[in-house]
Write a protein that holds these residues in place. Sequence first.
Motif, short mmCIF file in Angstrom:
data_model
loop_
_atom_site.label_atom_id
_atom_site.label_comp_id
_atom_site.label_asym_id
_atom_site.label_seq_id
_atom_site.Cartn_x
_atom_site.Cartn_y
_atom_site.Cartn_z
N ILE A 323 0.84 -1.18 0.21
CA ILE A 323 -0.10 -0.05 -0.16
C ILE A 323 0.81 1.33 -0.22
O ILE A 323 0.35 2.40 -0.65
CB ILE A 323 -0.92 0.01 1.16
CG1 ILE A 323 -2.02 -1.16 1.18
CG2 ILE A 323 -1.59 1.44 1.45
CD1 ILE A 323 -2.71 -1.32 2.42
N ASP A 324 2.06 1.28 0.70
CA ASP A 324 3.12 2.25 0.85
C ASP A 324 3.87 2.49 -0.44
O ASP A 324 4.70 3.42 -0.36
CB ASP A 324 3.77 2.44 2.11
CG ASP A 324 3.01 2.63 3.51
OD1 ASP A 324 1.77 3.11 3.32
OD2 ASP A 324 3.19 2.20 4.46
N GLY A 325 3.95 1.42 -1.47
CA GLY A 325 4.50 1.59 -2.62
C GLY A 325 5.92 1.10 -2.73
O GLY A 325 6.78 1.25 -3.33
N LEU A 326 6.34 0.41 -1.29
CA LEU A 326 7.43 -0.60 -1.33
C LEU A 326 7.58 -1.71 -1.90
O LEU A 326 8.67 -2.40 -2.32
CB LEU A 326 7.95 -0.47 0.13
CG LEU A 326 8.15 0.85 0.86
CD1 LEU A 326 8.51 0.59 2.33
CD2 LEU A 326 8.84 2.09 0.06
N LEU A 327 6.38 -2.24 -2.11
CA LEU A 327 6.33 -3.54 -2.67
C LEU A 327 5.10 -3.50 -3.85
O LEU A 327 4.50 -2.42 -3.87
CB LEU A 327 5.73 -4.81 -1.89
CG LEU A 327 6.97 -5.26 -1.10
CD1 LEU A 327 6.39 -6.19 0.15
CD2 LEU A 327 8.10 -5.73 -1.74
N PRO A 328 5.15 -4.35 -4.98
CA PRO A 328 4.24 -4.08 -6.04
C PRO A 328 2.83 -4.03 -5.36
O PRO A 328 2.43 -4.89 -4.66
CB PRO A 328 4.16 -5.48 -6.89
CG PRO A 328 5.77 -5.86 -6.53
CD PRO A 328 6.17 -5.39 -5.27
N ARG A 329 1.83 -3.02 -5.96
CA ARG A 329 0.62 -2.75 -5.38
C ARG A 329 -0.26 -4.02 -5.40
O ARG A 329 -1.26 -4.22 -4.63
CB ARG A 329 -0.19 -1.64 -6.01
CG ARG A 329 0.93 -0.27 -5.53
CD ARG A 329 -0.26 0.88 -5.84
NE ARG A 329 0.47 1.97 -5.52
CZ ARG A 329 0.43 2.78 -4.16
NH1 ARG A 329 -0.38 2.04 -3.36
NH2 ARG A 329 1.07 3.79 -3.77
N LYS A 330 0.01 -4.88 -6.40
CA LYS A 330 -1.10 -6.02 -6.52
C LYS A 330 -0.84 -6.86 -5.30
O LYS A 330 -1.78 -7.56 -4.85
CB LYS A 330 -0.41 -6.97 -7.67
CG LYS A 330 -1.58 -7.95 -7.97
CD LYS A 330 -1.19 -8.66 -9.29
CE LYS A 330 -1.88 -9.79 -9.71
NZ LYS A 330 -3.54 -9.39 -9.73
N ILE A 331 0.18 -6.73 -4.58
CA ILE A 331 0.22 -7.67 -3.22
C ILE A 331 -0.65 -7.10 -2.27
O ILE A 331 -1.15 -8.06 -1.54
CB ILE A 331 1.71 -7.56 -2.77
CG1 ILE A 331 2.88 -8.38 -3.59
CG2 ILE A 331 1.88 -8.21 -1.39
CD1 ILE A 331 4.07 -8.05 -3.10
N GLY A 332 -1.06 -6.05 -2.10
CA GLY A 332 -2.02 -5.50 -1.19
C GLY A 332 -3.63 -5.58 -1.72
O GLY A 332 -4.29 -5.00 -1.28
N THR A 333 -3.62 -6.40 -2.58
CA THR A 333 -5.10 -6.47 -3.17
C THR A 333 -5.94 -7.32 -2.56
O THR A 333 -5.63 -8.00 -1.66
CB THR A 333 -5.05 -7.59 -4.77
OG1 THR A 333 -4.22 -6.95 -5.65
CG2 THR A 333 -6.66 -7.81 -5.18
N ILE A 334 -7.35 -6.67 -2.10
CA ILE A 334 -8.13 -7.20 -1.05
C ILE A 334 -9.33 -7.50 -1.97
O ILE A 334 -9.87 -6.83 -2.94
CB ILE A 334 -8.71 -5.88 -0.30
CG1 ILE A 334 -7.67 -5.02 0.45
CG2 ILE A 334 -9.85 -6.25 0.75
CD1 ILE A 334 -6.93 -6.01 1.42
N ASN A 335 -9.78 -8.73 -1.87
CA ASN A 335 -10.80 -9.25 -2.50
C ASN A 335 -12.16 -9.00 -2.20
O ASN A 335 -12.42 -8.08 -1.01
CB ASN A 335 -10.70 -11.05 -2.63
CG ASN A 335 -10.90 -11.61 -1.18
OD1 ASN A 335 -11.53 -11.02 -0.24
ND2 ASN A 335 -10.60 -12.91 -0.80
N VAL A 336 -13.37 -9.42 -2.68
CA VAL A 336 -14.51 -8.70 -2.26
C VAL A 336 -15.14 -9.22 -0.74
O VAL A 336 -15.70 -8.69 -0.21
CB VAL A 336 -15.67 -9.63 -3.18
CG1 VAL A 336 -15.38 -8.92 -4.63
CG2 VAL A 336 -15.61 -11.06 -3.43
#
Length: 499
Positions: A323-336
């Motif tokens: 979320i803070d941009g230190l890792l790929p943003r996809k890792i922070g993906t939240i599902n439904v």
Amino acid sequence: MTSTTSSLANAESSRNHTVTLWTLVALIIGSTVGSGIFSLPQNIASVAGPGAMLIGWLIAGVGMLSVAFVFQYLAHRKPHLDSGVYSYARAGLGDFIGFTAGWGYWIGSVIAQVGYATLFFNTVGHYVPLFDADHRWASAIAVSVMSWAIFAVLARGIKQAAVMNMVTSIAKIVPILAFMVFIAFLGFSWDKFTFDFWGEDSGSTVFEQIQGIMLYTVWVFIGVEGASVYSKQARSRNDVGRATVIGFFSVLALLVSVSTLSFGVLSQAELAALPDNSMASVLEAVVGPWGAAFISIGLCLSVLGAYVSWQMLCAEPIVMMAIDGLLPRKIGTINVAGAPWVAQLISTSVIQVFIIVFFLNETSYNAMVQLATIMYLLPYIFTSLYLLLLGIRGKGLSHPHAGVKFDLSGPEISKRENRRHIVIGAIAFVYSLWLIYAADLVYVLLGVLAVIPGLIPYVGTRLYKKERVFNAFEWCVVAIVFIGAIAAIWGLSTGSLAL
């Protein structure tokens, strides 16, 4: 190690200023007392006698209380930094150091998961031959199935119920208190406790013995830093400080009592030879087999609760860094369902890798504990350094008549309070460095090696965002990391290093 720290994840959903003093105390005790205390008699006796143990607990008490206060003081000084344990390191020392702290905490949590499972099945194996030491692959398969089953549940957004937290908390505390009462009144021998008080028969000096128990004392205190998370929800800011002191010394009393009483039942050599669930064996020596079964049931329930809790929470550091941009943003993906399923998938996959590696190498529970603790020390070191630097620089000091600008990122801090922060920050920083020094070199080098894989997604993210990868200071840190990693690889290849 913690087992009900999952309650931290629900703190944000609580109303502000509704958490009472004694609720805070209960949360601190519940999130700190975990599986580690059940193996404490053997862990301590494997490296130290009673005298060195007491000195070690004194050092650990001062050091870990300082660490707890570091997080509390920073929560007060920098309330806007709410991205988990790594956010303070990032704010004070830059993106890469912050990332390293977060990565270390995540890897430590992953390794701890395998340690939990190892302790669980070692205990079960005492009663179910399929999972004894001669059938390690049966345990490895069972751990793998359990990890992926929990992932399937967590990915659907189903969190640990409050009733499970209550059951596992009771399952921990009741056997521990029963152990203390039975040993104190039925089994403790002062003569046995004072026999070879300084551990001379072990062949180690008192200083070497104290060094040896340091990482074990940290392991059983992991989670005490979580008290600062409740600052926003506390009815009074003062309650947080009081709860930290009351909760901390309550936990310390339990830990010291269990390790001290055990030396009054069995000798150091006898304790050191016990299995991982050594508390059960100590009580069995006093009251018979039912005592071991009683402790074992409590341990199994506690470890199961811990396993679910930490498999959910160990994904949090990489979610926050994404979320803070230190890792790929996809890792922070939240599902439904509201679950960070990508981070949980990555965490579970890495848990699976460590299961294979550790079981292939027949790695002991003790080795997993020490390696995980080394990784947890990274945010402790950097966070205490941040508070120390803040205190030295005087950021946030109130000088209304001197024309000095206020630090708008946090509340005003008085000179007296700032001096206290400097002292606490210095103690916590020196203590954390001392723990690295006291650790076995193999765990330090393997800990450094564990940082290397994290460089790949970190560097890739920086390049993708067209940002400078490392500054001059960070390049120096990277060089040290690579030197340590090369030494670890060389040691593993030649056999001079092994888990």
